[in-house]
Motif scaffolding. Sequence first.
Motif, PDB file in Angstrom:
ATOM      1  N   PRO A 211     -40.859  17.714 -12.285  1.00  0.00           N
ATOM      2  CA  PRO A 211     -41.912  17.347 -11.331  1.00  0.00           C
ATOM      3  C   PRO A 211     -41.378  16.701 -10.061  1.00  0.00           C
ATOM      4  CG  PRO A 211     -42.580  16.759 -13.558  1.00  0.00           C
ATOM      5  CD  PRO A 211     -41.127  17.172 -13.627  1.00  0.00           C
ATOM      6  N   LEU A 212     -40.211  16.052 -10.127  1.00  0.00           N
ATOM      7  CA  LEU A 212     -39.624  15.455  -8.935  1.00  0.00           C
ATOM      8  C   LEU A 212     -39.153  16.531  -7.947  1.00  0.00           C
ATOM      9  CD1 LEU A 212     -39.009  12.581  -7.898  1.00  0.00           C
ATOM     10  CD2 LEU A 212     -36.700  12.826  -8.832  1.00  0.00           C
ATOM     11  N   VAL A 213     -38.817  17.714  -8.473  1.00  0.00           N
ATOM     12  CA  VAL A 213     -38.479  18.848  -7.603  1.00  0.00           C
ATOM     13  C   VAL A 213     -39.705  19.260  -6.789  1.00  0.00           C
ATOM     14  CG1 VAL A 213     -37.639  21.243  -7.552  1.00  0.00           C
ATOM     15  CG2 VAL A 213     -36.706  19.629  -9.222  1.00  0.00           C
ATOM     16  N   ASP A 214     -40.892  19.070  -7.368  1.00  0.00           N
ATOM     17  CA  ASP A 214     -42.172  19.390  -6.720  1.00  0.00           C
ATOM     18  C   ASP A 214     -42.240  20.856  -6.299  1.00  0.00           C
ATOM     19  OD1 ASP A 214     -44.728  18.841  -5.763  1.00  0.00           O
ATOM     20  OD2 ASP A 214     -43.992  18.291  -3.761  1.00  0.00           O
ATOM     21  N   PRO A 215     -41.987  21.781  -7.221  1.00  0.00           N
ATOM     22  CA  PRO A 215     -41.979  23.207  -6.857  1.00  0.00           C
ATOM     23  C   PRO A 215     -43.373  23.704  -6.497  1.00  0.00           C
ATOM     24  CG  PRO A 215     -41.911  22.978  -9.232  1.00  0.00           C
ATOM     25  CD  PRO A 215     -41.803  21.588  -8.675  1.00  0.00           C
ATOM     26  N   GLN A 216     -43.451  24.552  -5.501  1.00  0.00           N
ATOM     27  CA  GLN A 216     -44.731  25.086  -5.059  1.00  0.00           C
ATOM     28  C   GLN A 216     -44.776  26.593  -5.303  1.00  0.00           C
ATOM     29  OE1 GLN A 216     -47.152  22.920  -3.865  1.00  0.00           O
ATOM     30  NE2 GLN A 216     -45.611  21.428  -4.507  1.00  0.00           N
ATOM     31  N   PRO A 217     -45.957  27.122  -5.643  1.00  0.00           N
ATOM     32  CA  PRO A 217     -46.088  28.569  -5.850  1.00  0.00           C
ATOM     33  C   PRO A 217     -45.574  29.350  -4.648  1.00  0.00           C
ATOM     34  CG  PRO A 217     -48.077  27.442  -6.591  1.00  0.00           C
ATOM     35  CD  PRO A 217     -47.230  26.400  -5.904  1.00  0.00           C
ATOM     36  N   GLY A 218     -44.818  30.407  -4.936  1.00  0.00           N
ATOM     37  CA  GLY A 218     -44.299  31.267  -3.885  1.00  0.00           C
ATOM     38  C   GLY A 218     -42.918  30.890  -3.387  1.00  0.00           C
ATOM     39  N   GLU A 219     -42.412  29.728  -3.773  1.00  0.00           N
ATOM     40  CA  GLU A 219     -41.110  29.290  -3.290  1.00  0.00           C
ATOM     41  C   GLU A 219     -39.965  29.875  -4.130  1.00  0.00           C
ATOM     42  OE1 GLU A 219     -41.927  24.971  -1.204  1.00  0.00           O
ATOM     43  OE2 GLU A 219     -41.422  24.993  -3.339  1.00  0.00           O
ATOM     44  N   PHE A 384     -32.088   8.899 -18.309  1.00  0.00           N
ATOM     45  CA  PHE A 384     -31.899   9.910 -17.265  1.00  0.00           C
ATOM     46  C   PHE A 384     -31.844   9.227 -15.905  1.00  0.00           C
ATOM     47  CE2 PHE A 384     -33.519  12.623 -20.608  1.00  0.00           C
ATOM     48  CZ  PHE A 384     -32.868  13.828 -20.403  1.00  0.00           C
ATOM     49  N   TYR A 385     -31.393  10.005 -14.929  1.00  0.00           N
ATOM     50  CA  TYR A 385     -31.460   9.575 -13.537  1.00  0.00           C
ATOM     51  C   TYR A 385     -31.773  10.796 -12.699  1.00  0.00           C
ATOM     52  CZ  TYR A 385     -30.132   8.107  -8.861  1.00  0.00           C
ATOM     53  OH  TYR A 385     -30.155   7.828  -7.517  1.00  0.00           O
ATOM     54  N   ALA A 386     -32.613  10.627 -11.704  1.00  0.00           N
ATOM     55  CA  ALA A 386     -32.863  11.704 -10.738  1.00  0.00           C
ATOM     56  C   ALA A 386     -33.140  11.105  -9.377  1.00  0.00           C
ATOM     57  CB  ALA A 386     -34.042  12.567 -11.180  1.00  0.00           C
ATOM     58  N   ALA A 387     -32.667  11.783  -8.353  1.00  0.00           N
ATOM     59  CA  ALA A 387     -32.945  11.393  -6.972  1.00  0.00           C
ATOM     60  C   ALA A 387     -33.359  12.618  -6.191  1.00  0.00           C
ATOM     61  CB  ALA A 387     -31.717  10.751  -6.330  1.00  0.00           C
ATOM     62  N   ALA A 388     -34.426  12.479  -5.407  1.00  0.00           N
ATOM     63  CA  ALA A 388     -34.881  13.555  -4.532  1.00  0.00           C
ATOM     64  C   ALA A 388     -34.441  13.252  -3.113  1.00  0.00           C
ATOM     65  CB  ALA A 388     -36.405  13.678  -4.594  1.00  0.00           C
TER      66      ALA A 388
END
Length: 393
Positions: A211-219, A384-388
């Motif tokens: 969810p942190l990637v925040d993918p959008q339809p069509g991408e 875990f760790y994630a950075a956007a």
Amino acid sequence: MRMHRLLAEAAAEIAKSVFREHRVLDHELAAAFDANPRWGKRDRSFIAETVFEVVRWRRVLGFLVDSEETTALCAAQWVRMGYDLPDWWNYNGASVDEIRSREAEIAGQPRAIRESIPDWLDELGVVELGDAWDAEIAALNQRAPVYLRVNTLCATRDQAISWLAENHVTASEVPGLPDALVLPAGKVLPKPLRLDGRIEIQDAGSQMISPLVDPQPGERIIDACSGAGGKSLHLAALMQNEGRVFGMDVDQKKLSELERRAKRARASCLKTKLIVETMAEDFAGVADRLLIDSPCSGLGTLKRQPDLKWRLKPAQLDRVRAIQQELLENYTAMLKPGGRLVYATCSILPSENRQQVDRLIASGGFSLIKEKPVSPHQTGFDGFYAAALLKNG
């Protein structure tokens, strides 16, 4: 309680292979179960609990029996599990009464012994995490429940809960995670349900990354270190199968498994790519969003992989840090200007996490949007760790 000699010997042999030959615990258990199909559910449970807890608490058990021999460690664990030690179990260690009397002395031992970790790892944890290390390593020694992710391409969460209940599996919602379910402590998911496609086994902490990637339809999304693709499948569901997710890895076997999982999950937008030397050039500027779920120490997964702490060496940590830096230097070329990068690990060490992100920012070209550390102590999940980050255009 009494125990069966063949099962006791099998458990000790598996533990010995983990300690002496540095075998992967999960793989050794699976191989043993496949080779002995006549073992029932209770038999498998006895062996799995014995081996996992002997590996998890190696140094504590060694303190209790004053021995490092696997047979003695198993004896101490069985005493803790409430079993009577039979006459045929020969071990060189403290007596049952001595084991029980020493239990009260564990709390007064150095942290490396009472939390059952190598001395070098304890020292590193203090250097990197300071006072927080105590709580984090204690949390990582707790048993982990089974978390599930509902595949929203096939079912809603309510539908998945009902379907599991029809198959005699109780699952509960996980607050704050819209697609996550958790099974009761000690429960596992039967294999036919794992292969259905409506749910995936995925730790709750891991479910926070895609969810942190925040993918959008069509991408066009690239998962640059996909492995067998748990996060790739999550990305495909989040973008409703509209667009393209490229799952990339250096291991063709893992990509083949991802293809099988994608078919079950109806993730038709997912395409696998074997990583080659020219990958960053071949996909230069292609991705709207890029996930680098980097190779790492894996220290955030000790709940599920207690054997990892005995295999891991300082030199390996140095190597993975170098790989992380290389990926951030080279693979980010696959991202469009203005695109979103998510860098993630299943480690709790700042040297693998924020320090790598700060190095990338300092080199120019990227700005931090947000970061999400997942603390085992605070959440009960894996670490875990994630950075956007935004690629400046």
